[in-house]
Design a protein around this motif. Structure first.
Motif, PDB file in Angstrom:
ATOM      1  N   ALA A   1       0.839  -1.207   0.000  1.00  0.00           N
ATOM      2  CA  ALA A   1       0.000   0.000   0.000  1.00  0.00           C
ATOM      3  C   ALA A   1       0.869   1.251   0.000  1.00  0.00           C
ATOM      4  CB  ALA A   1      -0.935  -0.014   1.202  1.00  0.00           C
ATOM      5  N   GLU A   2       1.966   1.210   0.763  1.00  0.00           N
ATOM      6  CA  GLU A   2       2.879   2.359   0.794  1.00  0.00           C
ATOM      7  C   GLU A   2       3.443   2.644  -0.582  1.00  0.00           C
ATOM      8  OE1 GLU A   2       6.221   2.138   3.577  1.00  0.00           O
ATOM      9  OE2 GLU A   2       4.697   1.882   5.145  1.00  0.00           O
TER      10      GLU A   2
ATOM     11  N   ARG B   1       2.208   1.815  -3.572  1.00  0.00           N
ATOM     12  CA  ARG B   1       1.171   2.306  -4.493  1.00  0.00           C
ATOM     13  C   ARG B   1       0.847   3.765  -4.180  1.00  0.00           C
ATOM     14  NH1 ARG B   1      -0.046   1.494  -8.974  1.00  0.00           N
ATOM     15  NH2 ARG B   1      -2.254   1.908  -8.768  1.00  0.00           N
ATOM     16  N   PHE B   2       0.753   4.077  -2.870  1.00  0.00           N
ATOM     17  CA  PHE B   2       0.429   5.454  -2.480  1.00  0.00           C
ATOM     18  C   PHE B   2       1.528   6.402  -2.975  1.00  0.00           C
ATOM     19  CE2 PHE B   2       0.807   8.976   0.584  1.00  0.00           C
ATOM     20  CZ  PHE B   2      -0.383   9.619   0.285  1.00  0.00           C
TER      21      PHE B   2
ATOM     22  N   ALA C   1       0.869   9.428  -5.476  1.00  0.00           N
ATOM     23  CA  ALA C   1       1.121  10.783  -4.959  1.00  0.00           C
ATOM     24  C   ALA C   1       2.162  11.491  -5.822  1.00  0.00           C
ATOM     25  CB  ALA C   1       1.579  10.706  -3.508  1.00  0.00           C
TER      26      ALA C   1
ATOM     27  N   THR D   1      -5.132  11.376  -3.127  1.00  0.00           N
ATOM     28  CA  THR D   1      -5.641  10.171  -2.485  1.00  0.00           C
ATOM     29  C   THR D   1      -5.014  10.034  -1.112  1.00  0.00           C
ATOM     30  OG1 THR D   1      -5.913   7.788  -2.756  1.00  0.00           O
ATOM     31  CG2 THR D   1      -3.883   8.703  -3.623  1.00  0.00           C
ATOM     32  N   THR D   2      -5.465   9.055  -0.345  1.00  0.00           N
ATOM     33  CA  THR D   2      -4.907   8.847   0.992  1.00  0.00           C
ATOM     34  C   THR D   2      -4.398   7.403   1.077  1.00  0.00           C
ATOM     35  OG1 THR D   2      -6.987   8.011   1.878  1.00  0.00           O
ATOM     36  CG2 THR D   2      -6.637  10.394   2.010  1.00  0.00           C
ATOM     37  N   PRO D   3      -3.482   7.117   2.031  1.00  0.00           N
ATOM     38  CA  PRO D   3      -2.995   5.741   2.166  1.00  0.00           C
ATOM     39  C   PRO D   3      -4.140   4.758   2.411  1.00  0.00           C
ATOM     40  CG  PRO D   3      -1.621   7.228   3.448  1.00  0.00           C
ATOM     41  CD  PRO D   3      -2.768   8.051   2.929  1.00  0.00           C
TER      42      PRO D   3
ATOM     43  N   VAL E   1      -5.971   4.041  -0.838  1.00  0.00           N
ATOM     44  CA  VAL E   1      -5.135   3.203  -1.701  1.00  0.00           C
ATOM     45  C   VAL E   1      -5.199   1.757  -1.232  1.00  0.00           C
ATOM     46  CG1 VAL E   1      -2.743   2.719  -2.380  1.00  0.00           C
ATOM     47  CG2 VAL E   1      -3.584   5.060  -2.378  1.00  0.00           C
ATOM     48  N   ARG E   2      -5.116   1.575   0.072  1.00  0.00           N
ATOM     49  CA  ARG E   2      -5.132   0.215   0.612  1.00  0.00           C
ATOM     50  C   ARG E   2      -6.468  -0.468   0.333  1.00  0.00           C
ATOM     51  NH1 ARG E   2      -2.437  -2.009   6.091  1.00  0.00           N
ATOM     52  NH2 ARG E   2      -3.344  -4.069   5.988  1.00  0.00           N
TER      53      ARG E   2
END
Ligand code: DC
Length: 220
Positions: free
Chosen positions: A151-152, A154-155, A159, A165-167, A170-171
């Motif tokens: 997730a980190e 992809r975020f 970004a 978007t927010t973490p 995204v998750r």
């Protein structure tokens, strides 16, 4: 020809690893997710819902999809237009996952992928490379990473491209897409029986070294 398959869920880092491996080995890196993304883009532009199977299938005859490789970079040509800059958004990720569950879309892309593998030394990354596209690949990897690490990544990717978007968002989107990709009826994203598992939650260099040594061993 040497064909290396790397499958795994989104954000596992397979594309980044495949890119560097291809450069080191002098192979072509084929990112097959980009093909599904290009079909997703075409469907979106046509104003059709990505899970309207019969409408999507009837669009396929209007799509001419090609991959061009220049200086190690893969360019996806959709009806002659380079769409690389348009297919990495969160919206197109969702479209790609939807259209990829349609059997006719998968068979539409099958020959293109197999033909590249037949005529080049390649590292091909995707979801069904080891199971469906290249069942006789020289080496097959299945790459995973912890949910947090994925997730980190992809975020950070989104970004960096300026997507708002927010973490957490995204998750949630990633989990939904993984669920769709791994539970669909046709070519679900599952490891091949003979795949070597690689955990890419840790340092990139460690993953790279590990994969490189396995490839060297299997191709010597
Ligand atoms: O690897 P990616 O995130 O760019 O892939 C986008 C979508 O395409 C993914 O949600 C599932 C689908 N896909 C697939 O079904 N089979 C592949 N070989 C590659 C991608």
């Amino acid at each position: 020809m040497i064909n290396i398959a790397i499958d795994g869920p989104s954000g596992s880092g397979k594309s980044t690893v495949a890119n560097v491996l291809a450069e080191k080995l002098g192979y072509i890196h084929v990112d097959t997710g980009a093909l599904y993304r290009a079909v997703g883009l075409f469907v979106k532009r046509s104003g059709i819902a990505p899970d309207d199977e019969s409408a999507v299938v009837s669009l396929l005859s209007d799509i001419d999809l090609r991959l061009v490789f220049e200086d190690g970079e893969q360019k996806v040509m959709l009806n002659g237009e380079n769409v690389n800059g348009l297919i990495r958004t969160a919206e197109i990720s969702a479209f790609a996952s939807r259209v990829s569950a349609i059997p006719a879309v998968r068979s539409f892309l099958l020959d293109l992928q197999r033909e590249i593998a037949r005529t080049n030394n390649i590292i091909m990354d995707g979801r069904d490379i080891g199971t469906v596209i290249l069942p006789d690949a020289t080496v097959k990897f299945f790459m995973t990473a912890s949910d947090e690490a994925r997730a980190e990544r992809r975020f950070a990717e989104l970004a960096a491209k300026g997507e708002k978007t927010t973490p957490e968002e995204v998750r949630a989107a990633m989990e939904k897409r993984d669920r769709q990709d791994s539970t669909r009826a046709v070519a679900p994203a599952v490891p091949a029986e003979d795949a070597i598992f690689i955990d890419n939650s840790g340092p990139f260099d460690q993953t790279l070294e590990k994969i490189l040594s396995i490839i060297k061993e299997k191709t010597k």
